[in-house]
Scaffold this active site. Sequence first.
Site, PDB file in Angstrom:
ATOM      1  NE  ARG A 141      -1.052  -0.577   3.228  1.00 10.75           N
ATOM      2  CZ  ARG A 141       0.211  -1.034   3.157  1.00 10.75           C
ATOM      3  NH1 ARG A 141       0.976  -1.069   4.227  1.00 10.75           N
ATOM      4  NH2 ARG A 141       0.708  -1.467   2.025  1.00 10.75           N
ATOM      5  CE1 TYR A 144      -1.102   3.919  -4.673  1.00 10.23           C
ATOM      6  CE2 TYR A 144      -1.486   1.769  -3.686  1.00 10.23           C
ATOM      7  CZ  TYR A 144      -1.013   2.541  -4.728  1.00 10.23           C
ATOM      8  OH  TYR A 144      -0.443   1.935  -5.830  1.00 10.23           O
ATOM      9  CE  LYS A 148      -3.088   3.662  -7.680  1.00  8.78           C
ATOM     10  NZ  LYS A 148      -2.683   3.899  -9.080  1.00  8.78           N
ATOM     11  CG  ASN A 173       4.174  -5.889  -3.311  1.00  5.57           C
ATOM     12  OD1 ASN A 173       2.997  -6.210  -3.247  1.00  5.57           O
ATOM     13  ND2 ASN A 173       4.794  -5.257  -2.341  1.00  5.57           N
ATOM     14  CB  VAL A 186      10.053  -4.825   1.457  1.00  7.52           C
ATOM     15  CG1 VAL A 186       9.467  -5.492   0.218  1.00  7.52           C
ATOM     16  CG2 VAL A 186      10.863  -5.804   2.263  1.00  7.52           C
ATOM     17  N   GLY A 206       8.170 -10.562  10.348  1.00  9.44           N
ATOM     18  CA  GLY A 206       8.642 -10.944   9.015  1.00  9.44           C
ATOM     19  C   GLY A 206       7.920 -12.130   8.420  1.00  9.44           C
ATOM     20  CB  THR A 209       3.401 -13.642   2.227  1.00 10.26           C
ATOM     21  OG1 THR A 209       1.995 -13.430   2.026  1.00 10.26           O
ATOM     22  CG2 THR A 209       3.647 -14.754   3.229  1.00 10.26           C
ATOM     23  NE  ARG A 274      -0.715  -6.582  -1.337  1.00 12.20           N
ATOM     24  CZ  ARG A 274      -0.119  -5.431  -1.023  1.00 12.20           C
ATOM     25  NH1 ARG A 274       1.062  -5.156  -1.499  1.00 12.20           N
ATOM     26  NH2 ARG A 274      -0.722  -4.572  -0.244  1.00 12.20           N
TER      27      ARG A 274
HETATM   28  N1  UDP Z   1       8.807  -4.061   5.029  1.00 12.30           N
HETATM   29  C1  UDP Z   1       9.797  -4.480   5.898  1.00 12.30           C
HETATM   30  N2  UDP Z   1      10.930  -3.716   6.019  1.00 12.30           N
HETATM   31  C2  UDP Z   1      11.131  -2.575   5.297  1.00 12.30           C
HETATM   32  C3  UDP Z   1      10.120  -2.153   4.389  1.00 12.30           C
HETATM   33  C4  UDP Z   1       8.967  -2.923   4.289  1.00 12.30           C
HETATM   34  O1  UDP Z   1       9.676  -5.517   6.556  1.00 12.30           O
HETATM   35  O2  UDP Z   1      12.182  -1.950   5.446  1.00 12.30           O
HETATM   36  C5  UDP Z   1       7.597  -4.883   4.906  1.00 12.30           C
HETATM   37  C6  UDP Z   1       6.298  -4.116   5.060  1.00 12.30           C
HETATM   38  O3  UDP Z   1       5.948  -4.009   6.438  1.00 12.30           O
HETATM   39  C7  UDP Z   1       5.353  -4.983   4.261  1.00 12.30           C
HETATM   40  C8  UDP Z   1       6.231  -5.565   3.157  1.00 12.30           C
HETATM   41  O4  UDP Z   1       7.563  -5.399   3.609  1.00 12.30           O
HETATM   42  O5  UDP Z   1       4.862  -6.047   5.059  1.00 12.30           O
HETATM   43  C9  UDP Z   1       6.059  -4.854   1.838  1.00 12.30           C
HETATM   44  O6  UDP Z   1       6.141  -3.492   2.060  1.00 12.30           O
HETATM   45  P1  UDP Z   1       6.238  -2.425   0.904  1.00 12.30           P
HETATM   46  O7  UDP Z   1       6.324  -1.089   1.544  1.00 12.30           O
HETATM   47  O8  UDP Z   1       7.318  -2.804  -0.045  1.00 12.30           O
HETATM   48  O9  UDP Z   1       4.878  -2.539   0.083  1.00 12.30           O
HETATM   49  P2  UDP Z   1       3.370  -2.963   0.411  1.00 12.30           P
HETATM   50  O10 UDP Z   1       3.240  -4.327  -0.166  1.00 12.30           O
HETATM   51  O11 UDP Z   1       3.146  -2.999   1.903  1.00 12.30           O
HETATM   52  O12 UDP Z   1       2.554  -1.946  -0.258  1.00 12.30           O
END
Ligand code: UDP
Length: 319
Positions: A141, A144, A148, A173, A186, A206, A209, A274
């Site tokens: 990561r 990114y 930033k 998000n 997600v 899961g 947060t 988060r």
């Molecule tokens: N996530 C998930 N299933 C998915 C896509 C994402 O469980 O199909 C989880 C991912 O591992 C993370 C959270 O959802 O913990 C948010 O992921 P996203 O890619 O939306 O953005 P991030 O906040 O990580 O930048």
Amino acid sequence: MRAMVTGAAGFLGSHLVDALLAEGHHVVGVDNLLTGTKANLAHLASSAKFEFVEKDITTPFDVGKVDYVFNLASPASPVDYMVHGVETLMVGSYGTREALEIAKRYNAGFLHTSTSECYGDPLVHPQPETYWGNVNPIGPRSVYDEAKRFSEALIMAYHRYYGADTHMVRIFNTYGPRLQIRDGRVISNFLSQALRGEDITIYGDGSQTRSFCYVSDQVDGIMRLSRSNEHLPVNIGNPQEFTMVACAQEILNLTGSSSKITFQALPQDDPKQRKPDITRATELLGWSPKIDLREGLALTLPWFREHVELRDPATSSKA
Ligand code: UDP
């Protein structure tokens, strides 16, 4: 005013362009269409107040005199920025410099969209702007996060050394219509999977947060910050916090889908929690989010219904 928006063809960029036009401003949208799409701006084709420039902002350019620069250009979803890792680092360094140079040249205001990723996998919860973060500088990561964080440092330097009128929002998000259906995030994944009747893919157990902000609230926060005298970063996000299991459940309830929840491997360095501390946004800007997750998902669903390719029409009528 005449405003330039970099990343105008992206999800958030296109909504910001709409908000600026609605206030009567002229807008020059700049985008190289790496992850954005002209379809997000198609409704503006006949607008006399909107110009589009297809340009990679990492090399010098000039769109004429502008009064404000909104710098949104960057791949933003984890899938996109990991595919385009080097481009992400370049736009967050050279690109931010070029955008700052334009603001400096025309004595224009400048607002940059930074990110909650600056906090990494945070050890302080919720995250106030004063928290310096827990970032892996060489992990997947990092392309990114460090782009930033470098942007933020460069912007503070232009403010301190050149007196540039800069502003930085740390975006948590954010979701809504025009999210890329396949950006791997997600909300995009769960909505698409639910509508197609496919398994919902929760990464890890899961329990991690996130806090989801509806796009109109995000744009409102950005507009308020752009008009403020605040030069330090301000969090804009919805502090209502959800586990990914709860998020999946919300989406299953909303869509009425019979998709099954499945569990897959957690990506490396995936933040465990988060949630924004929005005290500063509330005190400085009088901002707070208006739309909760349930309402925001209901506002987002029609976009997904329209754009998701349904593999099996029989499934779609159930969903
Ligand atoms: N996530 C998930 N299933 C998915 C896509 C994402 O469980 O199909 C989880 C991912 O591992 C993370 C959270 O959802 O913990 C948010 O992921 P996203 O890619 O939306 O953005 P991030 O906040 O990580 O930048």
